[in-house]
Scaffold this active site. Structure first.
Site, PDB file in Angstrom:
ATOM      1  N   GLU A  97      -3.417  -9.393 -27.795  1.00 43.57           N
ATOM      2  CA  GLU A  97      -4.832  -9.622 -28.102  1.00 43.57           C
ATOM      3  C   GLU A  97      -5.499 -10.556 -27.102  1.00 43.57           C
ATOM      4  O   GLU A  97      -6.671 -10.878 -27.214  1.00 43.57           O
ATOM      5  CB  GLU A  97      -5.009 -10.121 -29.542  1.00 43.57           C
ATOM      6  CG  GLU A  97      -4.115 -11.265 -29.937  1.00 43.57           C
ATOM      7  CD  GLU A  97      -4.196 -11.616 -31.412  1.00 43.57           C
ATOM      8  OE1 GLU A  97      -5.120 -11.157 -32.105  1.00 43.57           O
ATOM      9  OE2 GLU A  97      -3.336 -12.375 -31.878  1.00 43.57           O
ATOM     10  N   HIS A 142     -18.881 -10.678 -45.560  1.00 37.41           N
ATOM     11  CA  HIS A 142     -18.072 -10.373 -46.748  1.00 37.41           C
ATOM     12  C   HIS A 142     -18.557  -9.120 -47.443  1.00 37.41           C
ATOM     13  O   HIS A 142     -17.780  -8.305 -47.912  1.00 37.41           O
ATOM     14  CB  HIS A 142     -18.155 -11.533 -47.752  1.00 37.41           C
ATOM     15  CG  HIS A 142     -17.459 -12.752 -47.279  1.00 37.41           C
ATOM     16  ND1 HIS A 142     -17.843 -14.010 -47.644  1.00 37.41           N
ATOM     17  CD2 HIS A 142     -16.417 -12.899 -46.451  1.00 37.41           C
ATOM     18  CE1 HIS A 142     -17.053 -14.889 -47.060  1.00 37.41           C
ATOM     19  NE2 HIS A 142     -16.184 -14.244 -46.326  1.00 37.41           N
ATOM     20  N   ASP A 145      -9.553  -9.352 -31.353  1.00 34.24           N
ATOM     21  CA  ASP A 145      -9.562 -10.456 -30.394  1.00 34.24           C
ATOM     22  C   ASP A 145      -9.546  -9.950 -28.961  1.00 34.24           C
ATOM     23  O   ASP A 145     -10.148 -10.565 -28.087  1.00 34.24           O
ATOM     24  CB  ASP A 145      -8.360 -11.384 -30.647  1.00 34.24           C
ATOM     25  CG  ASP A 145      -8.656 -12.364 -31.762  1.00 34.24           C
ATOM     26  OD1 ASP A 145      -9.753 -12.952 -31.751  1.00 34.24           O
ATOM     27  OD2 ASP A 145      -7.803 -12.530 -32.655  1.00 34.24           O
ATOM     28  N   CYS A 173      -3.588  -2.815 -34.531  1.00 32.42           N
ATOM     29  CA  CYS A 173      -3.879  -3.301 -35.882  1.00 32.42           C
ATOM     30  C   CYS A 173      -5.255  -3.958 -35.997  1.00 32.42           C
ATOM     31  O   CYS A 173      -5.594  -4.503 -37.039  1.00 32.42           O
ATOM     32  CB  CYS A 173      -2.791  -4.236 -36.394  1.00 32.42           C
ATOM     33  SG  CYS A 173      -2.626  -5.727 -35.412  1.00 32.42           S
TER      34      CYS A 173
HETATM   35  C1  PEP Z   1      -7.034  -8.673 -34.071  1.00 33.02           C
HETATM   36  O1  PEP Z   1      -7.347  -9.663 -33.416  1.00 33.02           O
HETATM   37  O2  PEP Z   1      -7.338  -7.508 -33.751  1.00 33.02           O
HETATM   38  C2  PEP Z   1      -6.269  -8.819 -35.317  1.00 33.02           C
HETATM   39  C3  PEP Z   1      -5.789  -7.786 -35.952  1.00 33.02           C
HETATM   40  O3  PEP Z   1      -6.109 -10.067 -35.793  1.00 33.02           O
HETATM   41  P1  PEP Z   1      -7.237 -10.875 -36.601  1.00 33.02           P
HETATM   42  O4  PEP Z   1      -8.359  -9.934 -36.850  1.00 33.02           O
HETATM   43  O5  PEP Z   1      -6.577 -11.360 -37.839  1.00 33.02           O
HETATM   44  O6  PEP Z   1      -7.557 -11.952 -35.617  1.00 33.02           O
HETATM   45 MG    MG Z   2      -6.437 -11.590 -33.793  1.00 29.96          MG
END
Ligand code: PEP
Ligand code: MG
Length: 576
Positions: free
Chosen positions: A431, A195, A455, A502
């Site tokens: 992912e 965090h 992921d 993302c």
């Molecule tokens: C990812 O897995 O890259 C993603 C954007 O989703 P999260 O980080 O929410 O799993």
């Molecule tokens: Mg993810």
């Protein structure tokens, strides 16, 4: 310790130099086990003291959560709200109360009860819960401070330009600090996904974490250099070190100023290619800062905050109100709503799911949505309702592994859409390695892709993304990951579909040219990264990026890829 260089992990990039402001833990061992007066402990008065302390801690954390909501967004506020709930947890009260009744002081009872609470959490396999053990310890510190009559969260005395040095630091404490006075952070604990790291990046405070115990020989006011980009801390730097740190601080300030001046410019390469730069958000409160930082759209709205950790499911109306607020704030810009990505590291008490041996490989995200279809269709309806009018909503499904899943979700979507005039595009996150390898078939089924590198790296390398012990194996630049990204972007391009990134890699300026060269057309990131990524785009001709990508794809190791990137960036540093 003069001239010593300590190595930790990068918490937040940037360089800072300033006097050490040391925050030592309230030594729990120093907490009296028996009444200081020598008189027997009076349980009634100890309980009253404890309740008063708990009340102060609770009020402090409520205030902090409110402040966090204003300056950092809902995700940060939630961390503090969760900590406030720990302080007022009836179970904790009972544990403390029982010990007081057996003759312990409020301090001793708190110390033992908190240690047990935190140890129980540390022993749980789920890394998400394990990380929460630190939050419990922080609350323990706040309670002990309050019992000693001090501020539950200190730091009113932070001198201007100081580097805060501590073993651990509560996220709440960072919120409380005057950003203008705080130059940098050096912490004994914490990793890149903690965090405190997320918050330091949001607030743009250079930070090095995970230094181990380093406070024992440190004296207040000693000059400290923090190189958050390299993960290094300099204690009482030598003349040479001081000179290069001073230069780095100057360069960093100049870089920040340069980046700030780019806010209103579109991200266009010198050869005229527009790479869309979007922001990731965790709730409505994040939109304003994303737009202020120059986001052209919202590339990932993590809607899970509406459901994760809650005892009841959000209604369609509640979801509609939230989605509408976000769309209204975004105006005509695209907003990509990701359907609930729950399970795994995001528990949902409302669903009463049993614990799993492998939660990251288990019943989660779209898998839950296709099983408990009312969850997914309610969310579809809420988004569709919110999207009516001149909004630009997109819908994205997380954790897709197969074409069949997409077809099932599409059928539910078609049903939910009946009676609506709006038709938000339906896309998927890439992912899971299988989805990248099968991207050609998937591209025929969907309107767009967004690559979730967080992921994708985890599943490709079989490395738990939350396990701090495996940080060195968690390699976004691993050639295997890059090949999967390339396959995905190629499949999208061949079928004229949009392809974004993302995951955290999208906001890493070191990865920008590479991702551009691999063929993605949008990057979505934490708002704080938009400026640095844009600067990279402005400096990088697409043709050169293609060559870099080809070189990287031919590399054998992540280290080789990084080397190629370094050479590339040095050659392009002055362009744009
Ligand atoms: C990812 O897995 O890259 C993603 C954007 O989703 P999260 O980080 O929410 O799993
Ligand atoms: Mg993810």
């Amino acid at each position: 310790m003069a001239g010593t260089v300590l190595r930790g992990v990068t918490g937040s990039a940037g360089v800072a130099l300033g006097p050490a402001f040391i925050v030592r833990e309230t030594s729990s061992d120093a907490a009296p086990a028996t009444a200081l007066s020598g008189d027997p402990v009076q349980p009634a008065s100890e309980r009253a003291r404890w309740q008063a302390a708990r009340q102060r801690v609770s009020e402090t954390y409520q205030r902090l959560a409110e402040r966090a909501r204003q300056i950092a967004g809902p995700q940060e506020a939630e961390i503090l709200e969760a900590q406030e709930m720990m302080a007022t947890d009836p179970e904790l009260e009972e544990q403390v109360g029982t010990r007081i009744d057996h003759g312990a002081t409020a301090e001793a009872a708190t110390r033992v009860a908190i240690a047990q609470y935190a140890d129980a959490m540390s022993a749980i396999e789920d890394p998400y819960i394990r990380q929460r053990a630190d939050d419990v310890r922080e609350i323990g510190q706040a309670l002990l401070r309050a019992l000693a009559g001090a501020d539950p969260v200190p730091f009113a005395a932070l001198p201007s330009g100081a580097v805060l040095c501590a073993e651990t630091l509560a996220a709440g404490a960072l919120i409380l600090l005057d950003r203008e006075r705080l130059a940098g952070l050096a912490l004994g604990t914490g990793g890149p996904t903690s965090h405190i790291a997320i918050l330091a990046r949001t607030l743009n405070v250079p930070a090095v974490l995970g230094l181990g115990p380093f406070l024992d020989d440190l004296t207040e006011g000693t000059t400290i250099g923090v190189d958050g980009t390299r993960g290094e801390v300099y204690i009482d730097p030598s003349a040479d070190q001081l000179q290069s740190l001073q230069q780095a601080v100057k360069d960093y300030a100049q870089e920040r100023a340069e980046i700030a001046s780019l806010v209103d410019q579109p991200a266009i390469t010198p050869d005229g290619v527009h790479l869309e730069l979007f922001a990731n958000i965790g709730g409505p409160g994040d939109v304003a800062s994303a737009l202020a930082a120059g986001a052209e759209g919202i590339g990932l709205f993590r809607t899970e905050f509406l459901i994760a950790g809650r005892a009841t499911l959000p209604t369609e109306e509640e979801q509609y109100q939230t989605y509408r607020t976000v769309l209204d704030a975004a105006g005509a810009r695209p907003v990509i709503f990701r359907t609930f990505d729950i399970g795994g590291d995001k528990p949902v008490p409302a669903l009463g799911l049993p614990p799993e041996a492998n939660p990251f490989l288990g019943y989660r995200a779209l898998r839950i949505g296709l099983d408990r279809t009312e969850l997914l269709t309610t969310q579809f309806r809420a988004i569709l309702r919110a999207a009516e009018g001149s909004h630009n909503a997109w819908i994205m499904l997380p954790m897709v592994a197969t074409v069949e899943e997409v077809r099932q979700a599409r059928a539910l979507y078609a049903e939910a859409r009946q009676g609506f005039s709006v038709q938000p595009p339906l896309g998927i996150m890439i992912e899971i390695p299988a989805a990248a390898l099968n991207a050609e078939a998937l591209a025929r089924e969907v309107d767009f892709f967004s690559i979730g590198t967080n992921d994708l790296v985890q599943y490709t390398l079989a490395v738990d993304r939350l396990d701090e012990r495996l940080t060195s194996l968690y390699q976004p630049f691993h050639p295997a990951v890059l090949r999967l990204i390339h396959m995905t972007a190629e499949a999208a391009r061949a079928q004229g579909k949009h392809c974004g990134v993302c995951g955290e890699m999208g906001g890493d300026p070191e990865a920008t040219a590479l991702l551009l060269g691999l063929g993605v057309n949008e990057l979505s990131m934490n708002a704080g990264a938009l400026g640095s990524v844009k600067r990279e785009v402005l400096r990088t001709p697409l043709a050169d990026a293609h060559r870099l990508a080809a070189d990287a794809l031919a590399c054998a190791t992540a280290a080789e890829v990084r080397e190629a990137i370094q050479v590339f960036r040095a050659a392009h540093a002055t362009a744009g």
